[in-house]
Write a protein that holds these residues in place. Structure first.
Motif, PDB file in Angstrom:
ATOM      1  N   LYS A 201       0.118 -17.150   2.402  1.00 26.01           N
ATOM      2  CA  LYS A 201      -0.593 -16.114   1.653  1.00 26.01           C
ATOM      3  C   LYS A 201      -2.042 -15.938   2.117  1.00 26.01           C
ATOM      4  O   LYS A 201      -2.625 -14.866   1.920  1.00 26.01           O
ATOM      5  CB  LYS A 201      -0.607 -16.463   0.159  1.00 26.01           C
ATOM      6  CG  LYS A 201       0.718 -16.276  -0.558  1.00 26.01           C
ATOM      7  CD  LYS A 201       0.536 -16.592  -2.047  1.00 26.01           C
ATOM      8  CE  LYS A 201       1.773 -16.313  -2.854  1.00 26.01           C
ATOM      9  NZ  LYS A 201       1.568 -16.554  -4.297  1.00 26.01           N
ATOM     10  N   ASN A 202      -2.608 -16.977   2.699  1.00 21.25           N
ATOM     11  CA  ASN A 202      -4.036 -16.966   3.050  1.00 21.25           C
ATOM     12  C   ASN A 202      -4.223 -17.256   4.536  1.00 21.25           C
ATOM     13  O   ASN A 202      -4.367 -18.411   4.936  1.00 21.25           O
ATOM     14  CB  ASN A 202      -4.786 -18.005   2.206  1.00 21.25           C
ATOM     15  CG  ASN A 202      -4.696 -17.719   0.726  1.00 21.25           C
ATOM     16  OD1 ASN A 202      -5.353 -16.817   0.223  1.00 21.25           O
ATOM     17  ND2 ASN A 202      -3.877 -18.489   0.014  1.00 21.25           N
ATOM     18  N   PRO A 203      -4.198 -16.203   5.365  1.00 26.52           N
ATOM     19  CA  PRO A 203      -4.305 -16.393   6.816  1.00 26.52           C
ATOM     20  C   PRO A 203      -5.581 -17.132   7.199  1.00 26.52           C
ATOM     21  O   PRO A 203      -6.631 -16.953   6.589  1.00 26.52           O
ATOM     22  CB  PRO A 203      -4.299 -14.959   7.353  1.00 26.52           C
ATOM     23  CG  PRO A 203      -4.670 -14.096   6.200  1.00 26.52           C
ATOM     24  CD  PRO A 203      -4.137 -14.784   4.991  1.00 26.52           C
ATOM     25  N   GLY A 204      -5.416 -17.982   8.212  1.00 24.13           N
ATOM     26  CA  GLY A 204      -6.554 -18.746   8.696  1.00 24.13           C
ATOM     27  C   GLY A 204      -6.698 -20.108   8.048  1.00 24.13           C
ATOM     28  O   GLY A 204      -7.535 -20.907   8.470  1.00 24.13           O
ATOM     29  N   THR A 205      -5.842 -20.397   7.042  1.00 28.02           N
ATOM     30  CA  THR A 205      -5.937 -21.689   6.359  1.00 28.02           C
ATOM     31  C   THR A 205      -4.842 -22.656   6.798  1.00 28.02           C
ATOM     32  O   THR A 205      -4.848 -23.816   6.382  1.00 28.02           O
ATOM     33  CB  THR A 205      -5.836 -21.502   4.843  1.00 28.02           C
ATOM     34  OG1 THR A 205      -4.542 -20.972   4.513  1.00 28.02           O
ATOM     35  CG2 THR A 205      -6.921 -20.558   4.342  1.00 28.02           C
ATOM     36  N   GLY A 206      -3.909 -22.185   7.606  1.00 24.03           N
ATOM     37  CA  GLY A 206      -2.793 -23.035   8.026  1.00 24.03           C
ATOM     38  C   GLY A 206      -2.257 -22.611   9.372  1.00 24.03           C
ATOM     39  O   GLY A 206      -3.012 -22.416  10.325  1.00 24.03           O
ATOM     40  N   ASP A 207      -0.943 -22.418   9.449  1.00 21.99           N
ATOM     41  CA  ASP A 207      -0.289 -22.118  10.725  1.00 21.99           C
ATOM     42  C   ASP A 207      -0.414 -20.665  11.156  1.00 21.99           C
ATOM     43  O   ASP A 207      -0.076 -20.339  12.299  1.00 21.99           O
ATOM     44  CB  ASP A 207       1.201 -22.475  10.640  1.00 21.99           C
ATOM     45  CG  ASP A 207       1.442 -23.969  10.505  1.00 21.99           C
ATOM     46  OD1 ASP A 207       0.533 -24.740  10.862  1.00 21.99           O
ATOM     47  OD2 ASP A 207       2.530 -24.352  10.042  1.00 21.99           O
TER      48      ASP A 207
END
Length: 398
Positions: A201-207
């Motif tokens: 849901k939150n790009p840039g925080t994981g894969d």
């Protein structure tokens, strides 16, 4: 059938970590025939099919937790390693602590197909008179582990971490199970628990660095399972390359498995578990209404090819375990190839929107809906029904 000269072994632990009552309460469980009712065994088989359908309808999103935590190979490896399973039932050390053993055991004796091997023969529930006490103890432990795995999937995609009990199960699962590579070999311990629902849901925080990148993963996840169904699940037996590579052969559930795999694609693309038409927050709806005639035509083609593939799979001659060389298999393989091609064309067009702020914002909406109404909804239903399956197996013995 299992060896009739199995040694007596110690029972598994009396209290399970998930709070269930243990299937085995004897100190000296042996290989005698289990005392139970056929009706209870039939119910367990019915519940296996329900939980199985939920799993197969999740295979369009095997990325994330199912991959990183090796839950896919741990719960869905086939063909069953029947000789290895027979060895386990003679292994006093393994049988004395099945809960612990199963966390690191050969995946070919675990999960859905380990259960299927004990529960079914030729598409029907086995006779209760054929189930040994050792087999019963074993499937209890496998079913409990299967529930823990599905609870982990739910918790790992629940961005709000709303179920404290299943979140704790997930933390424990990740801490105690092993990483498995593509060859089925153990590679070491899993990493720490992480929340893939939040990351998606939150790009840039994981894969996923951008929302569009995550949205494109929806398509690639579909393509992965489409390719597996066409090239491997149907293709390997049909071509004769590997006639033993038949999924769910004891329950005669193969064609249902294939169909549900493509239903998982439909749900993913249409934006809702059980969707019959694309929802307004779905990927397909966006492509149909983005103001790009090419993209709209490609989305329409995907819908057409998706329905065609489902129809051709449904029309395959059953059971697949007996008719895997029938011409209807090739028709289904070709339809799946057409669907894959249609998705690839749509994906390539979407990639051209990289860096477009408006599309990025819309992709974020698509992804949030996808997490909550497709992935999490499927995994929550799966965990609920895996729990019911476990409870049904407990009740097999009087």
């Amino acid at each position: 059938m299992m060896n009739k000269n199995l040694l007596k072994v110690a029972a598994i632990a009396a209290v399970l970590s998930t709070g269930f009552v243990s299937c085995s309460d004897d100190d000296d469980a042996d290989n005698s025939v289990v005392t139970g009712s056929q009706a209870a065994l039939d119910q367990a088989c019915s519940d296996w099919k329900v939980a199985r359908a939920n799993w197969e309808q999740s295979e369009a999103f095997l990325f994330g937790a199912a991959d990183v935590y090796s839950i896919d190979p741990h719960t869905d490896t086939w063909p069953v390693a029947a000789n290895d399973l027979a060895d386990v039932l003679r292994d006093t050390k393994a049988m004395s602590n099945l809960d612990q053993f199963i966390k690191t055991a050969n995946s070919g004796i675990l999960g859905y197909h380990g259960l299927e091997y004990v529960l079914f023969r030729q598409g029907q529930p086995r006779q209760i008179s054929q189930i040994t006490t050792l087999e019963y103890s074993y499937i209890c432990a496998v079913a409990k582990d299967l529930y823990n795995a599905t609870a982990t999937l739910e918790a790992a995609w629940d961005s709000k971490e709303s179920n404290a009990e299943r979140h704790q199960i997930a933390v424990n699962y990740v801490a105690t199970h092993n990483s498995i590579n593509d060859d089925g070999d153990v590679e070491g311990a899993l990493g720490s628990f992480q929340n893939f629902g939040k990351a998606f849901k939150n790009p840039g925080t994981g894969d996923w660095d951008t929302a569009l990148e995550a949205t494109l993963e929806i398509i690639s996840g579909c393509q992965d399972i489409i390719g597996e169904v066409g090239d491997s699940k149907i293709g390997l037996p049909f071509t004769g390359e590997d006639a033993t590579y038949i999924e769910s052969p004891y329950a005669y559930n193969s064609i249902t498995d294939f169909y549900d795999n493509i239903v998982s694609c439909k749900n993913a693309l249409y934006g809702q578990m059980g969707a019959t038409t694309p929802t307004q927050q779905s990927l397909i709806y966006f492509c149909q209404n983005a103001g790009n005639a090419t993209l709209a035509a490609q989305a329409k083609n995907v819908v057409t090819k998706l329905d065609a593939a489902l129809g051709k799979i449904k029309a395959m001659k059953a059971p697949f375990a007996l008719y895997y060389s029938d011409a209807s298999c090739k028709v289904a393989i070709d339809a799946l190839g057409d669907l894959d091609d249609a998705l690839e064309e749509m994906s390539e067009t979407l990639k051209g929107y990289a860096g477009n702020a408006t599309v990025e914002a819309q992709c974020k909406v698509i992804n949030e809906n996808y997490v909550d109404n497709v992935v999490l909804a499927t995994y929550r239903t799966l965990a609920d029904n895996a729990q019911k399956l476990y409870q049904a197996i407990v009740k097999v013995r009087n």
